[in-house]
Write a protein that holds these residues in place. Structure first.
Motif, short mmCIF file in Angstrom:
data_model
loop_
_atom_site.label_atom_id
_atom_site.label_comp_id
_atom_site.label_asym_id
_atom_site.label_seq_id
_atom_site.Cartn_x
_atom_site.Cartn_y
_atom_site.Cartn_z
N ARG B 170 0.84 -1.20 0.00
CA ARG B 170 0.00 0.00 0.00
C ARG B 170 0.87 1.25 0.00
NH1 ARG B 170 -3.98 2.02 3.45
NH2 ARG B 170 -3.23 0.93 5.27
N LEU B 171 1.91 1.21 0.84
CA LEU B 171 2.81 2.35 0.97
C LEU B 171 3.44 2.70 -0.38
CD1 LEU B 171 4.32 4.20 3.10
CD2 LEU B 171 6.17 2.56 2.90
N TYR B 172 3.83 1.65 -1.12
CA TYR B 172 4.48 1.90 -2.40
C TYR B 172 3.48 1.99 -3.54
CZ TYR B 172 8.94 1.33 -0.03
OH TYR B 172 10.01 1.49 0.81
N GLY B 173 2.21 2.20 -3.18
CA GLY B 173 1.20 2.51 -4.19
C GLY B 173 0.87 1.38 -5.15
N ALA B 174 0.89 0.12 -4.67
CA ALA B 174 0.59 -1.00 -5.55
C ALA B 174 -0.87 -0.98 -5.98
CB ALA B 174 0.89 -2.32 -4.82
N SER B 175 -1.11 -1.34 -7.24
CA SER B 175 -2.49 -1.47 -7.70
C SER B 175 -3.04 -2.80 -7.21
CB SER B 175 -2.53 -1.43 -9.22
OG SER B 175 -1.91 -2.59 -9.74
N ARG B 176 -4.34 -2.96 -7.33
CA ARG B 176 -5.00 -4.19 -6.93
C ARG B 176 -4.39 -5.40 -7.65
NH1 ARG B 176 -11.12 -5.21 -5.87
NH2 ARG B 176 -11.21 -3.41 -4.53
N TRP B 177 -4.19 -5.22 -8.94
CA TRP B 177 -3.65 -6.28 -9.78
C TRP B 177 -2.23 -6.64 -9.35
CZ3 TRP B 177 -3.75 -10.27 -12.64
CH2 TRP B 177 -2.74 -10.56 -13.56
N GLN B 178 -1.41 -5.61 -9.06
CA GLN B 178 -0.04 -5.88 -8.62
C GLN B 178 -0.03 -6.62 -7.29
OE1 GLN B 178 1.38 -1.80 -8.70
NE2 GLN B 178 2.79 -2.27 -10.37
N THR B 179 -0.92 -6.19 -6.37
CA THR B 179 -0.99 -6.85 -5.07
C THR B 179 -1.39 -8.31 -5.24
OG1 THR B 179 -1.69 -4.75 -4.15
CG2 THR B 179 -1.96 -6.67 -2.75
N LEU B 180 -2.35 -8.55 -6.13
CA LEU B 180 -2.80 -9.92 -6.37
C LEU B 180 -1.66 -10.75 -6.95
CD1 LEU B 180 -5.17 -11.97 -6.56
CD2 LEU B 180 -5.51 -11.16 -8.89
N ARG B 181 -1.02 -10.20 -7.96
CA ARG B 181 -0.05 -10.96 -8.72
C ARG B 181 1.24 -11.20 -7.93
NH1 ARG B 181 2.96 -9.71 -13.95
NH2 ARG B 181 4.03 -11.69 -14.15
N TYR B 182 1.77 -10.17 -7.30
CA TYR B 182 3.08 -10.31 -6.66
C TYR B 182 2.99 -10.72 -5.19
CZ TYR B 182 4.53 -7.66 -10.76
OH TYR B 182 4.73 -7.24 -12.05
N LEU B 183 1.84 -10.48 -4.55
CA LEU B 183 1.76 -10.78 -3.11
C LEU B 183 0.77 -11.91 -2.82
CD1 LEU B 183 2.45 -10.15 -0.17
CD2 LEU B 183 0.65 -8.44 -0.18
N GLN B 184 -0.50 -11.72 -3.22
CA GLN B 184 -1.51 -12.66 -2.76
C GLN B 184 -1.39 -14.04 -3.41
OE1 GLN B 184 -4.78 -9.69 -3.42
NE2 GLN B 184 -5.53 -10.62 -1.54
N LEU B 185 -1.16 -14.08 -4.73
CA LEU B 185 -1.07 -15.38 -5.38
C LEU B 185 0.12 -16.20 -4.87
CD1 LEU B 185 -2.23 -14.70 -9.06
CD2 LEU B 185 -3.43 -15.91 -7.25
#
Ligand SMILES: Nc1ncnc2c1ncn2[C@@H]1O[C@H](COP(=O)(O)OP(=O)(O)O)[C@@H](O)[C@H]1O
Ligand SMILES: [Mg+2]
Lengths: 266, 278
Positions: B170-185
């Motif tokens: 969030r701090l580095y301004g990730a988009s929803r898609w980036q959060t999904l792809r790089y973190l959640q998945l």
């Protein structure tokens, strides 16, 4: 040590100011009330206080991860609004290394740049430079689990470094480490701070750490948290291990300690 | 102290090698003992073949009747794998949809639970009526049972990403898609693979159960039909042969998915690390 801290702080133009900031959580906990604090450009400011007094909450508010319930946080950098936060480039180092276990050290450090759309090739030199400056260039292709606690923390610092932050927020980053590692990382951090001319807000509950590192210490008190006193550490940079054993250091440490006890007792 | 180090390390290595052999060897040893015991019980009590055949005869039947059993095995395997693939796609896609929006989660998760808790045997007669194509019937049935563990595990995994890492994104301004792809998945991967392993077994069960229920209504080309048919004809060796093939299929699926899981997680996740080191 200077008795009148606000005079000394005024030497540096403020980069961010908190005025009358309060934070009450949804469950009714009043974590902060009436926090007045100004962070000067290029200073190394420590927030010192007992556990639970709201130090982490202040950092989260400054980082924009939470909204204050009362009061205002003003940035003096001419940008405003939501998009400003991206442009502002605030770095955050958490108490835990907070690395992605599935990604190699290189990818972990790349993350903030990657999120900003910088390709691996373009980010490469900056990432390697950041790893170099924390002494981990040889570990770029290691996974976090292959590193010691101190090394992971250094990766976490390198990740913040790579973005060249205008303000670096650090939340008790060395609290979980042994003393030898902590001292070394303290020195590394001071070195980087001197070299890069950053602004650092550093949270700690250790009087000795805060005195060794800071140009100014904001002593906090809890329930609800606010800044009780400020102590200016007038020891010039660069500071070395000799400073730790000097009479001057002991003097400031005991004064800070007294200020902390007074704040907790009030 | 330095003199003591090499023996200690080689002892550790020997222990680990032994552990590996035990892990592979012991199940086979126990299985072999059971088979020998089975053979002994049959010969000692002179149990007739139409009640309990000797293990050697079962193996021989697999070979001799492969012209009949082979295509059935292929059929069951095909339905199982197809159902597993569809369950994976459906489960992961729905899990992503559920975690993206609270509205979607509140709307659809309870329905998925209803599908899960209703016994498939009870739903099947309805499917049997509504769906014309025989293959589709079995596929739907196997899909329903295999789908839920993937959905629930993946949903859990997507929500389990470290809180500080989320803040960092969030701090580095990730988009929803980036959060999904790089973190959640990636964070969901161990959970998903655990669900996949369960789903693999369930898909086979679903395929077999559906064929059993459907078998009465007269179609069926899988191993379950061979079992029913052999039961009617009292061809017990062939019944056992079909049973062994089903078990072997289940084991094969489980082992393949475990290997896949270790391959993917090997470098970073605790579950896939060397047992000797824990
Ligand atoms: N998300 C939250 N919800 C409710 N209470 C919280 C939350 N975060 C922190 N607090 C409370 O606010 C107070 C200050 O917390 P924190 O800022 O973490 O203190 P510190 O970092 O100084 O130890 C504590 O009493 C803590 O329990
Ligand atoms: Mg804290």
């Amino acid at each position: 040590m200077i008795a009148n801290p606000s005079a000394a702080a005024a030497e540096r133009p403020p980069i961010v100011t908190l005025a009358g900031v309060g934070k009450t959580f949804d469950n009714g906990t009043e974590a902060l009330a009436g926090v007045d604090l100004s962070v000067g450009r290029g200073e190394f400011l420590s927030l010192l206080g007992p556990s639970g007094c709201g130090k982490s909450t202040i950092l989260r508010l400054v980082a924009g991860l939470d909204e204050p319930t009362t009061g205002v946080i003003d940035w003096h950098d001419g940008v405003a609004g939501r998009a400003a936060q991206r442009a502002r480039n605030v770095g955050f180092v958490f108490q835990e290394p907070t690395l992605m276990p599935w990604a190699k050290v290189f990818e972990n450090v790349w993350l903030p740049l990657r999120l900003k759309g910088v390709s691996r090739a373009d980010a490469g030199p900056r990432i390697m430079a950041a790893l170099e400056s924390v002494g981990l260039a040889d570990f770029a292709t290691s996974y976090p689990r292959e590193l010691s606690g101190g090394m992971k923390m250094r990766v976490s610092i390198a990740r913040a470094l790579a973005t060249e932050p205008s303000v670096l927020l650090m939340d008790e980053p060395f609290a979980a480490l042994d003393e030898i590692t902590r001292f070394r990382l303290n020195d590394d951090l001071l070195h980087l701070w001197a070299e890069k001319a950053w602004t650092i807000v550093f949270v700690t509950h250790s009087v000795f750490e805060s005195v060794y590192l800071s140009t100014r210490i904001a002593v906090m008190t809890g329930r609800p948290g606010h800044v009780a006193t400020e102590v200016v550490v007038d020891e010039p940079s660069p500071r070395t291990a000799a400073f730790r054993t000097s009479a001057h250091y002991g003097e400031i440490a005991s004064a800070t300690s007294a200020a902390l006890h007074e704040a907790m007792g009030e | 102290m330095s003199a003591a180090a090499p023996p200690a390390r080689s002892r550790e290595a020997r222990r680990r090698r032994l552990d590996k052999w035990l892990r592979i060897g012991l199940p086979f040893a126990v299985l072999a003992a059971l088979v020998v015991g089975w053979d002994f019980v049959v010969t000692a009590n002179e149990i007739p073949t139409y009640i309990l055949p000797r293990p050697g005869l079962v193996v021989w039947t697999i070979v001799a009747d492969f012209g009949v059993l082979g295509p059935s095995l292929l059929n069951t395997l095909l339905i199982t794998l197809l159902a597993l693939a569809l369950a994976t796609i459906g489960g992961v896609a729905l899990a992503i949809a559920l975690t993206q929006s609270r509205i979607v989660e509140y709307s659809f998760f309870p329905i998925a639970v209803v599908l899960q808790v209703t016994p498939i045997v009870a739903i099947f007669p309805l499917i049997n009526i509504y769906v014309g194509n025989d293959l589709a019937k079995l596929l739907i049935c196997a899909w329903i049972v295999a789908f839920f563990p993937i959905l629930s595990n993946t949903t859990l995994g997507l929500n389990s990403a470290d809180r500080n890492l989320r803040d960092l994104y969030r701090l580095y301004g990730a988009s929803r898609w980036q959060t999904l792809r790089y973190l959640q998945l990636p964070a969901a991967m161990p959970y998903f693979l655990g669900g996949l392993r369960i789903a693999g077994g369930l898909a086979l069960i679903g395929a077999v159960v559906a064929e059993f229920v459907a078998g009465a209504s007269g179609f069926g080309t899988g191993l379950a039909s061979r079992i029913i048919e052999s039961g009617y004809r009292l061809n017990i060796p062939r019944l056992f042969a079909a049973l062994v093939l089903i078990s072997a299929t289940g084991i094969l699926i489980y082992v393949s998915l475990s290997v896949l899981s270790n391959r993917i997680l090997g470098k970073w996740h605790e579950s896939a690390m060397d047992r000797g080191r824990r």
